[in-house]
Design a protein around this motif. Sequence first.
Motif, mmCIF file in Angstrom:
data_model
loop_
_atom_site.group_PDB
_atom_site.id
_atom_site.type_symbol
_atom_site.label_atom_id
_atom_site.label_comp_id
_atom_site.label_asym_id
_atom_site.label_seq_id
_atom_site.Cartn_x
_atom_site.Cartn_y
_atom_site.Cartn_z
ATOM 1 N N ASP A 1 -1.929 -5.507 -9.831
ATOM 2 C CA ASP A 1 -1.684 -4.072 -9.703
ATOM 3 C C ASP A 1 -3.013 -3.327 -9.645
ATOM 4 N N GLU A 2 -3.452 -2.996 -8.458
ATOM 5 C CA GLU A 2 -4.738 -2.327 -8.246
ATOM 6 C C GLU A 2 -5.855 -3.014 -9.036
ATOM 7 N N SER B 1 -2.281 -1.970 -3.869
ATOM 8 C CA SER B 1 -3.514 -1.195 -3.770
ATOM 9 C C SER B 1 -3.274 0.060 -2.950
ATOM 10 N N HIS B 2 -4.142 1.039 -3.125
ATOM 11 C CA HIS B 2 -4.066 2.201 -2.241
ATOM 12 C C HIS B 2 -5.184 2.142 -1.207
ATOM 13 N N ASP B 3 -5.997 1.083 -1.307
ATOM 14 C CA ASP B 3 -7.171 0.978 -0.448
ATOM 15 C C ASP B 3 -6.867 0.042 0.729
ATOM 16 N N VAL C 1 -9.248 -2.984 1.535
ATOM 17 C CA VAL C 1 -9.123 -4.096 0.599
ATOM 18 C C VAL C 1 -7.883 -4.911 0.923
ATOM 19 N N VAL C 2 -6.782 -4.221 1.136
ATOM 20 C CA VAL C 2 -5.521 -4.897 1.435
ATOM 21 C C VAL C 2 -5.629 -5.675 2.746
ATOM 22 N N GLN D 1 -16.436 -4.908 -6.809
ATOM 23 C CA GLN D 1 -15.117 -5.096 -6.196
ATOM 24 C C GLN D 1 -15.075 -6.364 -5.339
ATOM 25 N N SER E 1 -9.475 -1.413 -8.195
ATOM 26 C CA SER E 1 -9.756 -0.004 -7.893
ATOM 27 C C SER E 1 -10.497 0.702 -9.024
ATOM 28 N N GLN F 1 -4.608 -2.968 -13.822
ATOM 29 C CA GLN F 1 -5.557 -2.108 -13.134
ATOM 30 C C GLN F 1 -6.800 -1.816 -13.959
ATOM 31 N N VAL G 1 0.834 -1.205 0.000
ATOM 32 C CA VAL G 1 0.000 0.000 0.000
ATOM 33 C C VAL G 1 0.865 1.250 0.000
ATOM 34 N N SER H 1 3.472 0.611 -8.048
ATOM 35 C CA SER H 1 3.273 -0.030 -9.352
ATOM 36 C C SER H 1 4.599 -0.281 -10.051
#
Lengths: 339, 351
Positions: free
Chosen positions: A180-181, A213-215, A218-219, A191, A184, A100, A48, A56
Amino acid sequence: MTAPLLDVRNLVKRYPVRGGVFARKRGEVHAVEDVSFFIEKGETLGLVGESGCGKSTLGRAIIRLEDATSGSITFDGEDLLALPSRELFDRRRHLQMIFQDPYSSLNPRMTVGEIVREPLIIHRSGSRREQHEEVSALLEKVGMKAEMIDRYPHEFSGGQRQRIGIARALALKPSFIIADEPISALDVSVQAQVLNLMVSLQRELNLTYLFISHDLTVVEYISDRIAVMYLGRIVEIGPTHVIFNSPAHPYTRSLIDAAPVRDPRLRGIAEPIRGETPSPINPPPGCTFHPRCPFAIPRCREVVPPLESHETSGHRVACIRKDEIVGELKRPMAVSASD
Amino acid sequence: MSFFRLDPITRKRIRRFRQQRIGFYALILLSLMTIASLFSNFIANNRAIAVRYEGEWYFPTFKFHPSSTFKQEDPYGDSEADYRLLAKSAEGTGNWVLMPPIQFNPYENDFDFYDDPPPHPPDKRHLLGTDDKGRDVFARLLYGLRISMLFSLMLVLLGTIIGVAVGSAQGYFAGWFDLLSQRVIEIWSTLPLLYVVVLLGTMFRPTFFMLLFILLLFQWYSITYYMRTELYREKSREYVQAARSMGASHFRIIFRHLLPNAIVPIVTFTPFAVVGGIFLLTALDYLGYGLPAPTPSWGQLIDQALESSNRGKLWLSLSPFCAITTTLVLVTLIGEGIREAFDPKPWSQYR
């Protein structure tokens, strides 16, 4: 303990910044700086960080879509960066990637069957007939009907397209998948379906994931361990419950606090993170997080903090004050890890 | 082969092109004109298409038969049979001659029939009259269309192949290769076409293929600009990265993934490029630096019409003028139809 499936050591990726008539080098983007981590077989490592932090690029460097500037990537006992191209080609079938954007990751002029079959053609796996049967089986495995084989990507929704992308990544029976994401770009309602598909495929096929992920939520759901990246460096890595229950790096703490909370009464009391992410072309000296860190001291701008073990085993943190600020960071969690 | 297979996007574009009736009909008309010009030898020729003479069949369109074959009087002994004469004398003898609709070829000087010197105005014998050397204007227009159409199609085809190859390589391999080749193209493109052609034309007498080669030198690079940017854009898309991550070869990525997505819009340029080639050749012929002398061409006809001794002989200027105008209008309609068919916004229609 056996050797991990993937072992990344001191990986560096810098992009030259060019300009002028003869494209002279003007500077460098420090996309990935001295990153080391490993992934055990069958586990999921969540990666993250904010957008632009290099997560990425790290994934793309592992799969050799980008050439790393220095460092080593050992996969299943072999250094991917040192392999001759012929052997790298053979290795590739064990490493696959889920992309992504489900709208641009499928060639609009190929049918679903052709897209999923392409890796089999490239790696000359099986006869025409076997490949065709394999494609049908793969589509069913990801929850699509085999009749859809002759349709084109534009006839499908984002979630279905991402399933096609997953089927393509699974075609060569890889052991390791970089995602990779992967969700998202999807609707929230879809999702969860795709995420659950990935989890059940992992169990069924004994897959290893690097989940970018940036979320955070989710991670948290999918990962066994989590690595937090900031400006090209891993600042904290450890088992999921440790990262969420007792983060030891101020950046991780602020990331967790910044995640939206369902109940406003549970909202964290922490201040939101200050300032902007610094430019990766001229990263701040010392700890790159110090300009935004509420606990920064003068020494933070002098030394690059090493990623060192902290309290629980497997938990590593890159902060010179980690032992002093433990108390500060251990406030009641805004989001409990179990709800 | 999937390269030319009709995927739904292409199929939709073809359907939309057909719905713009004008462009579609223009394409049919121009194709018919072109196909007709390919069969010029059967339309305008002094040789018969078929001859039945004393129980034997003859097809002289592409074959020389001396006059003795048909027992014609011949002061020179071995000159070619006169089929127009043969057709007249065959009546009522059981022999039979099928002549083309226009009974003259474009090189033939029809002096003997008239008392006054050429050019002759249109009459029953020559529908569009004759030029100042007594040659049938209609035959010359038809053969002129064929040679300029073939010339232009070859020019565009070869130019597109070279331009697509170079532009794709620039966009795909990028880096130093792109930087250097782009500078070379920029310098090359500042060379003035007309001066170079005139200069070479004074040094050599250009043949068909030499002229094609010279014009190709100035034609190929225009498409590289387009292909270069198109490949730069397409190759950064994720489906290309997916192919790379599987280990696909450069060849496969370029031909299977990039070109099918990048090349189709080139279709929109093609009609205008073809008509551009026709007019370039016409202009060079007009200036006298085009194809060598007896070759039938529109530019040469215009040149004749503008000579001071031919002032007022309107059939000489009007016929190439009408031919050029018709071609231009048809191609513009086709190009507009294709442009509309490729337009992603279906409501922005120009009618």
